[in-house]
Scaffold this active site. Structure first.
Site, PDB file in Angstrom:
ATOM      1  N   SER A 149       0.843  -1.187   0.000  1.00 42.49           N
ATOM      2  CA  SER A 149       0.000   0.000   0.000  1.00 42.49           C
ATOM      3  C   SER A 149       0.879   1.238   0.000  1.00 42.49           C
ATOM      4  O   SER A 149       1.965   1.236   0.587  1.00 42.49           O
ATOM      5  CB  SER A 149      -0.901   0.026   1.242  1.00 42.49           C
ATOM      6  OG  SER A 149      -1.578   1.265   1.357  1.00 42.49           O
ATOM      7  N   TYR A 196      -2.185  -0.271  10.135  1.00 46.42           N
ATOM      8  CA  TYR A 196      -2.254  -0.861   8.791  1.00 46.42           C
ATOM      9  C   TYR A 196      -1.019  -0.472   7.983  1.00 46.42           C
ATOM     10  O   TYR A 196      -0.385  -1.314   7.333  1.00 46.42           O
ATOM     11  CB  TYR A 196      -3.529  -0.376   8.106  1.00 46.42           C
ATOM     12  CG  TYR A 196      -3.654  -0.734   6.643  1.00 46.42           C
ATOM     13  CD1 TYR A 196      -4.181  -1.958   6.253  1.00 46.42           C
ATOM     14  CD2 TYR A 196      -3.289   0.176   5.641  1.00 46.42           C
ATOM     15  CE1 TYR A 196      -4.328  -2.283   4.911  1.00 46.42           C
ATOM     16  CE2 TYR A 196      -3.428  -0.134   4.302  1.00 46.42           C
ATOM     17  CZ  TYR A 196      -3.942  -1.362   3.941  1.00 46.42           C
ATOM     18  OH  TYR A 196      -4.074  -1.678   2.613  1.00 46.42           O
TER      19      TYR A 196
END
Length: 246
Positions: free
Chosen positions: A141, A155
């Site tokens: 990501s 995250y």
């Protein structure tokens, strides 16, 4: 020639589903791992088969070792030797500051995003090194380098770990003929944002993205497909950012 057989985790929706469809179009047979929605998984499987590929669906929680072993066992038994792995399964938990995030959310995010990727990569490495070839693509990501303060730093931290795993494992498995790369998406228009509690998040972020729009799952799948293909035969250890310039 033998068709490639690729395991895709989290393949029932969003980026994972797009990856399954794209790989099928590129000639891969697909083992589709999903955690919850059997109907969605079967719908993607029907699309994969309509493209002329074989597909098997397996319910799997990638944070559970026994589930991961079963996923690969079924893939090999039903489709043949696994030649590729796309580590796509991931969770974020609700948006919010770390100070307000429950411990069970933190643990689940680490277990799925990091431990699950490690478990799947370990099994793939065992199979692929024995055969002298293979390709692994991890879905990272853009958050790994942005940190995502106020949203999900936990995250982001797991995705930074995935980037490091990609680098280290590429060096470890390169001599065995196995390539390991990652794709790092930015804001992508999927239902993951709704699961985080903000369905319009990807579109709200658009003004801060140089291309002024969120990405589409198919755009991420295209990058994955290239890294899985012979065209990327000299590419390993790369983290390919597909984030609209952000």
């Amino acid at each position: 020639m033998t068709r490639p057989v690729t395991v895709v985790t989290g393949g029932s929706r969003g980026i994972g589903a797009a990856v399954c469809r794209r790989l099928a179009a590129d000639g891969h047979d697909v083992a589709l791992g999903y955690v919850r929605d059997a109907d969605a998984a079967e719908e993607v499987a029907r699309e994969v088969r309509a493209a002329g590929a074989r597909c098997v669906t397996v319910r799997v929680d990638t944070a559970e070792e026994a589930d991961v072993e079963r996923l690969f066992d079924v893939a090999e038994a039903e489709l043949g030797p696994v030649t590729g792995l796309v580590n796509n399964a991931g969770v974020s938990g609700p948006l919010g500051r770390l100070a307000d995030t429950d411990t069970d959310v933190l643990r689940r995010v680490v277990d799925v995003n990091l431990l699950g990727t490690l478990l799947c990569s370990r099994r793939a490495a065992r199979l692929m090194t024995a055969r002298g070839s293979g390709a692994i693509v991890n879905i990272s990501s853009g958050a790994a380098t942005l940190g995502s303060p106020g949203e999900y730093v936990h995250y982001a931290a797991t995705k930074a770990a995935v980037d490091t795993l990609t680098l280290g494992l590429s060096k470890e498995l390169g001599p065995d003929g196995v390539r390991v790369n990652a794709v790092a998406p930015g804001a992508v228009d999927t239902d993951m944002h709704a699961a985080m509690g903000d369905p319009e998040r990807a579109h709200r972020m658009a003004p801060g993205i140089p291309l002024r729009r969120p990405g589409q799952p198919e755009e991420i799948a295209a990058a994955v497909a290239w890294l899985m293909s012979p065209d990327a035969s000299y590419t390993t250890g790369a983290v390919l950012r597909v984030a609209g310039g952000r």
